[in-house]
Every structure is written in structure tokens, then in C-alpha cells.
Design a protein around this motif. Structure first.
Motif, mmCIF file in Angstrom:
data_model
loop_
_atom_site.group_PDB
_atom_site.id
_atom_site.type_symbol
_atom_site.label_atom_id
_atom_site.label_comp_id
_atom_site.label_asym_id
_atom_site.label_seq_id
_atom_site.Cartn_x
_atom_site.Cartn_y
_atom_site.Cartn_z
ATOM 1 N N LEU A 1 0.836 -1.203 0.000
ATOM 2 C CA LEU A 1 0.000 0.000 0.000
ATOM 3 C C LEU A 1 0.872 1.255 0.000
ATOM 4 C CD1 LEU A 1 -2.830 1.223 0.120
ATOM 5 C CD2 LEU A 1 -2.696 1.096 2.614
ATOM 6 N N GLN A 2 1.914 1.246 0.823
ATOM 7 C CA GLN A 2 2.823 2.392 0.886
ATOM 8 C C GLN A 2 3.607 2.542 -0.416
ATOM 9 O OE1 GLN A 2 5.600 2.256 4.180
ATOM 10 N NE2 GLN A 2 7.058 3.604 3.147
ATOM 11 N N THR A 3 4.146 1.434 -0.914
ATOM 12 C CA THR A 3 4.977 1.474 -2.122
ATOM 13 C C THR A 3 4.178 1.891 -3.342
ATOM 14 O OG1 THR A 3 6.452 -0.220 -1.276
ATOM 15 C CG2 THR A 3 6.428 0.102 -3.651
ATOM 16 N N ASP A 4 2.995 1.301 -3.517
ATOM 17 C CA ASP A 4 2.211 1.585 -4.715
ATOM 18 C C ASP A 4 1.635 2.990 -4.700
ATOM 19 O OD1 ASP A 4 2.798 -0.861 -5.792
ATOM 20 O OD2 ASP A 4 1.045 -1.847 -4.955
ATOM 21 N N THR A 5 1.468 3.560 -3.519
ATOM 22 C CA THR A 5 1.092 4.974 -3.430
ATOM 23 C C THR A 5 2.259 5.841 -3.895
ATOM 24 O OG1 THR A 5 -0.436 4.567 -1.605
ATOM 25 C CG2 THR A 5 0.333 6.820 -1.896
ATOM 26 N N THR A 6 3.469 5.488 -3.464
ATOM 27 C CA THR A 6 4.672 6.222 -3.857
ATOM 28 C C THR A 6 4.910 6.138 -5.358
ATOM 29 O OG1 THR A 6 5.722 5.838 -1.707
ATOM 30 C CG2 THR A 6 7.176 6.388 -3.545
ATOM 31 N N LEU A 7 4.695 4.945 -5.943
ATOM 32 C CA LEU A 7 4.994 4.715 -7.354
ATOM 33 C C LEU A 7 3.807 4.993 -8.280
ATOM 34 C CD1 LEU A 7 6.961 1.341 -7.035
ATOM 35 C CD2 LEU A 7 7.920 3.628 -7.286
ATOM 36 N N PRO B 1 -11.532 3.478 -11.478
ATOM 37 C CA PRO B 1 -11.438 3.042 -12.891
ATOM 38 C C PRO B 1 -10.089 2.419 -13.226
ATOM 39 C CG PRO B 1 -11.401 5.448 -12.728
ATOM 40 C CD PRO B 1 -11.792 4.923 -11.383
ATOM 41 N N TRP B 2 -9.048 2.818 -12.509
ATOM 42 C CA TRP B 2 -7.728 2.246 -12.775
ATOM 43 C C TRP B 2 -7.634 0.823 -12.240
ATOM 44 C CZ3 TRP B 2 -5.123 4.401 -16.364
ATOM 45 C CH2 TRP B 2 -5.269 5.785 -16.597
ATOM 46 N N VAL B 3 -8.242 0.586 -11.097
ATOM 47 C CA VAL B 3 -8.286 -0.775 -10.562
ATOM 48 C C VAL B 3 -9.059 -1.675 -11.519
ATOM 49 C CG1 VAL B 3 -9.212 -2.224 -8.708
ATOM 50 C CG2 VAL B 3 -7.982 -0.127 -8.151
ATOM 51 N N ASP B 4 -10.173 -1.157 -12.037
ATOM 52 C CA ASP B 4 -10.960 -1.934 -13.006
ATOM 53 C C ASP B 4 -10.141 -2.226 -14.260
ATOM 54 O OD1 ASP B 4 -13.097 -1.874 -11.281
ATOM 55 O OD2 ASP B 4 -14.137 -0.226 -12.299
ATOM 56 N N ALA B 5 -9.380 -1.216 -14.721
ATOM 57 C CA ALA B 5 -8.563 -1.404 -15.925
ATOM 58 C C ALA B 5 -7.468 -2.439 -15.686
ATOM 59 C CB ALA B 5 -7.953 -0.072 -16.361
ATOM 60 N N VAL B 6 -6.848 -2.394 -14.514
ATOM 61 C CA VAL B 6 -5.790 -3.357 -14.192
ATOM 62 C C VAL B 6 -6.360 -4.769 -14.107
ATOM 63 C CG1 VAL B 6 -4.270 -4.118 -12.314
ATOM 64 C CG2 VAL B 6 -4.169 -1.758 -13.119
ATOM 65 N N LYS B 7 -7.573 -4.887 -13.593
ATOM 66 C CA LYS B 7 -8.192 -6.216 -13.508
ATOM 67 C C LYS B 7 -8.422 -6.819 -14.889
ATOM 68 C CE LYS B 7 -10.484 -5.680 -9.016
ATOM 69 N NZ LYS B 7 -11.786 -5.533 -8.310
ATOM 70 N N ALA B 8 -8.607 -5.961 -15.890
ATOM 71 C CA ALA B 8 -8.834 -6.444 -17.256
ATOM 72 C C ALA B 8 -7.551 -6.518 -18.070
ATOM 73 C CB ALA B 8 -9.833 -5.532 -17.971
ATOM 74 N N GLU C 1 -6.902 -7.425 -2.070
ATOM 75 C CA GLU C 1 -6.985 -6.864 -0.723
ATOM 76 C C GLU C 1 -6.458 -5.428 -0.682
ATOM 77 O OE1 GLU C 1 -4.851 -7.520 3.667
ATOM 78 O OE2 GLU C 1 -4.583 -9.000 2.068
ATOM 79 N N VAL C 2 -5.300 -5.203 -1.253
ATOM 80 C CA VAL C 2 -4.699 -3.868 -1.213
ATOM 81 C C VAL C 2 -5.379 -2.944 -2.223
ATOM 82 C CG1 VAL C 2 -2.543 -2.564 -1.357
ATOM 83 C CG2 VAL C 2 -2.528 -4.876 -0.416
ATOM 84 N N GLN C 3 -5.850 -3.481 -3.343
ATOM 85 C CA GLN C 3 -6.601 -2.668 -4.299
ATOM 86 C C GLN C 3 -7.820 -2.047 -3.629
ATOM 87 O OE1 GLN C 3 -7.515 -5.333 -7.510
ATOM 88 N NE2 GLN C 3 -5.433 -5.300 -8.362
ATOM 89 N N ASP C 4 -8.517 -2.847 -2.825
ATOM 90 C CA ASP C 4 -9.693 -2.344 -2.109
ATOM 91 C C ASP C 4 -9.303 -1.216 -1.153
ATOM 92 O OD1 ASP C 4 -11.272 -4.160 -3.427
ATOM 93 O OD2 ASP C 4 -11.344 -5.603 -1.765
ATOM 94 N N GLN C 5 -8.169 -1.359 -0.488
ATOM 95 C CA GLN C 5 -7.694 -0.312 0.428
ATOM 96 C C GLN C 5 -7.359 0.962 -0.345
ATOM 97 O OE1 GLN C 5 -4.624 -1.617 3.297
ATOM 98 N NE2 GLN C 5 -5.244 -3.715 2.884
ATOM 99 N N GLN C 6 -6.783 0.810 -1.536
ATOM 100 C CA GLN C 6 -6.436 1.976 -2.348
ATOM 101 C C GLN C 6 -7.682 2.744 -2.775
ATOM 102 O OE1 GLN C 6 -3.934 -0.211 -5.295
ATOM 103 N NE2 GLN C 6 -2.371 1.309 -4.825
ATOM 104 N N VAL C 7 -8.703 2.042 -3.205
ATOM 105 C CA VAL C 7 -9.933 2.703 -3.639
ATOM 106 C C VAL C 7 -10.629 3.374 -2.465
ATOM 107 C CG1 VAL C 7 -12.232 2.318 -4.619
ATOM 108 C CG2 VAL C 7 -10.236 1.187 -5.619
ATOM 109 N N THR C 8 -10.589 2.737 -1.296
ATOM 110 C CA THR C 8 -11.170 3.348 -0.096
ATOM 111 C C THR C 8 -10.469 4.656 0.231
ATOM 112 O OG1 THR C 8 -11.801 1.193 0.817
ATOM 113 C CG2 THR C 8 -11.609 3.027 2.373
#
Length: 414
Positions: A333-339, A361-368, A347-354
Motif C-alpha cells: 500500500l505504501q509502495t504503490d502509493t509512492t509509485l 477506474p484504474w483498478v478496473d482497468a488493471v483487472k482487465a 486486498e490492497v486494491q480495495d484499500q487503495q480505492v477506499t
């Protein structure tokens, strides 16, 4: 390593040396790039993040994981284009880093050269990683690392431009409706869409959502589906919906065009989110649409954390602890926020969207999304990609029809 691995490694080194330009490495620890210190309690990490100097959140994380594992970290950062070359040469010399963080398409090259251990060997746990993201680090049925994060492409849109043109973004669901929206925008006196079609990997990267969104496969560049995708882009240029500058645009210059405020759409990535917030106009993001609707598969960017082969195999246990620390949920969560990355686990994707609803939309795009070397292309991908961007250049410049350009590309790959 076995003699056959040595031969593969030598061939890989020669190939990369021939195509890679040199770059300067920077280290947050001692100077130089020697990977082994006299102190066995020092573990080496090579990464492609020279923008993060000593004292940054990234280097603090590396040092913290070292402390947790009871060792010191010697970190060296390289430009992405130089890191592969350095990693291959170090492996040939028996002097690989303990941890190597590399761009995901490079994993298969290093794996085929015998540079990397598998997750079966090194016991790195990848069970929580999304399968479509993990696939970029798989070759021949084996997994050679774990993603630290991912980014991909989607369509940014300017709400003011679309409103003035009478376009409801919810109506943009496929290629036909997108092209109709571009026509309305042009009729309203604004500009349609900008993207990068430059003759490099960036051009292939940006074309792939449309290529895959047509149903085409990288093993058949000259298919009717592939031709329809390239014809879509060519048609946009011919009708003035996209500027001729896309032929030379990088993703950065393409973004600069969109940031001027006159374009309705821009194809770009998560890494532009901070710039989007500074652009001075309301924007939104939608996935790149597939030809007949739904989200197109877009290519994944981002790095894998890998463990190179070591002569002293006793080092693997500590290296595995370091990888586990770098990729646990809290640190991801910390690293992907930085990058500016989307995390590789649900699990962490859900935390990022929260924490930031704009990431949805980026999480949705990554899932596809899918890896460029997925479908077991491995080291075949670079050659395919080169011919793909050459075909795009030929078609958009008018030197060949989309069909003929892709036909030549497929012949060259064979």
C-alpha cells in the motif's frame, strides 16, 4: 549454472548489449555496483528507481525490511534500459544482486537466460497475486517473481469539452460510439483524441488495448481483427479526430497536448494522475473500450521483485524474507502509493480505492489488463513489438495500408 544456461546467458548478454544504450547508476549506499560485500550480513538490491535517493520513502522501506531480516541493505538504482544489461552481465560473472526489481517484460528474458530462481525454488508466496498480473512473470509453466505493483492505460476525458459537444460519456461503450463522440467534438470546434504512436515500445504499448480490443492476438499480426484496429487509428487521423503529431508523440508529449485543455480524450496511464489534478479542468477516466463493447485488455506496466541465482544458495532464505517484506500488504500500500501503481492483490486494491476513489477506474482497468509477454510469448515479445510499432508507423504515415503494413510485420516476425 549448467553449461547450457551459461550459453543462453552469453547469447542474452550479447543481444542486450547490442540494443541497450548506457546509463548512469546511482546508489543510496556505497559507490559502485559490486553486488557482494565482504560482510555476509549485507544484501544487495538493484532497482529501476533512480528518482528515489537516499532518505526517500522507498529507501527507508528497503532499509526497514533489511532491519526486519537482520541484515544491511546495499541498494543500487539504474535506469530501466540499463538494468537488464547490468543484470545479465553480473550473472555471467557470478556476481548477481540478491534482489532484482525489473520491468515485467524483462522477466522472461532473464528467466530464459538462467538468471532467476523460480518461486518453487525460492519459496516466495504469490498466492494472493491477481493471476493476470502474475502471468507477466511466468514462462514455461514456472513463475520467476512477484509483482510489486501495476499500471496500465485508460482514457482520460475532459468533461467541459464533452459537455460543449453534447457528448454523454456514458454513451461511449465501443469503437463506434467513441468515434461518433469524436465527430461531435470536432464539429464543436475542439480536438478529439491524442495518444502515442511513436516508433518505440511506447507506441506498441499504447496500441495494444486497441489491438487486443479487436480480438487480435500477437501471434497473428496480420489478422482481420488487427487490421480493423490499425484502420481505426488511421481513420481518426484521416478525419482529423486525432492529430498527425501522434506519430512522434511519446506518452509525455501526448499528455501535454491533452493538458492544454482542447482535447476530449487522451490515452494515458495511472502515472499521470498527479498531473491530471494539476491540469485545471474537470476530468474523468474510462477503460479503453473493446471494439464491440466492454473493457479492452490493456498491457500491464510495473515491476517484478525477483531473486537471481546465487553461487551461495544459503543466501536465499534471507532474500525470501526481504521479498516477503517488500510485498506484504502494508508495504504494498505504501509502495504503490509512492509509485502511483495499482496493487497486485485484491486486498490492497480495495484499500487503495477506499483511500482514493479516483483509483476505481484504474483498478478496473488493471483487472482487465494482461502482460505483454503473457500467452507464453516470453522472449518472442520484443521482436513482435518492434514489428508492430513499425506497422503502426507505416500505416499512420500513409506509406502503407493497415493491411499491408501488418502483413509485412507478420512476415518479418516469421
Amino acid at each position: 549454472m549448467k553449461r547450457t544456461s551459461r550459453r543462453r546467458l552469453t547469447a542474452a548478454v550479447l543481444t542486450v548489449v547490442a540494443v541497450t544504450t548506457g546509463a548512469t547508476a546511482c546508489s543510496s549506499g556505497a559507490s559502485g555496483t559490486s553486488t557482494k560485500a565482504a560482510d555476509s550480513k549485507t544484501y544487495t538490491i538493484w532497482d529501476p528507481y533512480p528518482q528515489f535517493s537516499k532518505g526517500s520513502e522507498w529507501t527507508k522501506l528497503l532499509d526497514g525490511c533489511g532491519t526486519e531480516a537482520g541484515v544491511k541493505i546495499k541498494r543500487t538504482a539504474f535506469d530501466t534500459s540499463d538494468l537488464t544489461n547490468k543484470a545479465l552481465l553480473a550473472a555471467q560473472q557470478g556476481n548477481s544482486s540478491d534482489i532484482l526489481i525489473v520491468d515485467n517484460p524483462v522477466v522472461s528474458t532473464l528467466a530464459e537466460a538462467g538468471v532467476l530462481t523460480t518461486t518453487d525454488d525460492n519459496k516466495v508466496d504469490t498466492s494472493k497475486v491477481s493471476p493476470n498480473l502474475l502471468a507477466a512473470g511466468q514462462s514455461g509453466g514456472k513463475t520467476y517473481g512477484t509483482p510489486i505493483g501495476a499500471n496500465t492505460l485508460a482514457l482520460y476525458y475532459n468533461k467541459k469539452v464533452l459537455k460543449a459537444a453534447g457528448v454523454d460519456i456514458s454513451s461511449v461503450k465501443d469503437w463506434t460510439s467513441l468515434t461518433a463522440a469524436l465527430a461531435k467534438v470536432k464539429a464543436a470546434g475542439k480536438k478529439g483524441i491524442t495518444f502515442s504512436a511513436i516508433g518505440t515500445e511506447e507506441g506498441s504499448f499504447q496500441f495494444l488495448p486497441w489491438f487486443w480490443g479487436s480480438g487480435a492476438k500477437l501471434t497473428a499480426l496480420d489478422s482481420a481483427q488487427a487490421t480493423s484496429a490499425l484502420s481505426l487509428w488511421k481513420g481518426w487521423l484521416d478525419k482529423g479526430y486525432a492529430p498527425n503529431s501522434v506519430i512522434n508523440n511519446t506518452q509525455t508529449t501526448s499528455w501535454q497536448e491533452f493538458a492544454g485543455g482542447d482535447y476530449a480524450f487522451a490515452e494515458n496511464g495511472t502515472w499521470q494522475l498527479a498531473n491530471a489534478d494539476k491540469a485545471g479542468f474537470d476530468y474523468g477516466v474510462i477503460p479503453v473500450p473493446a471494439s464491440t463493447g466492454g473493457s479492452a485488455e490493456a498491457p500491464t506496466g510495473g515491476e517484478f521483485v525477483t531473486m537471481p541465482v546465487q553461487q551461495d544458495t544459503a543466501r536465499y532464505a534471507t532474500s525470501q524474507k526481504l521479498v516477503s517484506c517488500l510485498t506484504n500488504s502494508q508495504n504494498l500500500l505504501q509502495t504503490d502509493t509512492t509509485l502511483s501503481y495499482v496493487a497486485p492483490t485484491a486486498e490492497v486494491q480495495d484499500q487503495q480505492v477506499t483511500a482514493n476513489a479516483k483509483l476505481k477506474p484504474w483498478v478496473d482497468a488493471v483487472k482487465a489488463a494482461k502482460g505483454r509477454t503473457s500467452d507464453d510469448l516470453g522472449t518472442k515479445y520484443p521482436k513482435i513489438s518492434e514489428q508492430l510499432w513499425k506497422a503502426v508507423q507505416s500505416a499512420l504515415s500513409g506509406s502503407a495500408s493497415p493491411k499491408d503494413a501488418l502483413g509485412s510485420a507478420q512476415s518479418a516476425v516469421k
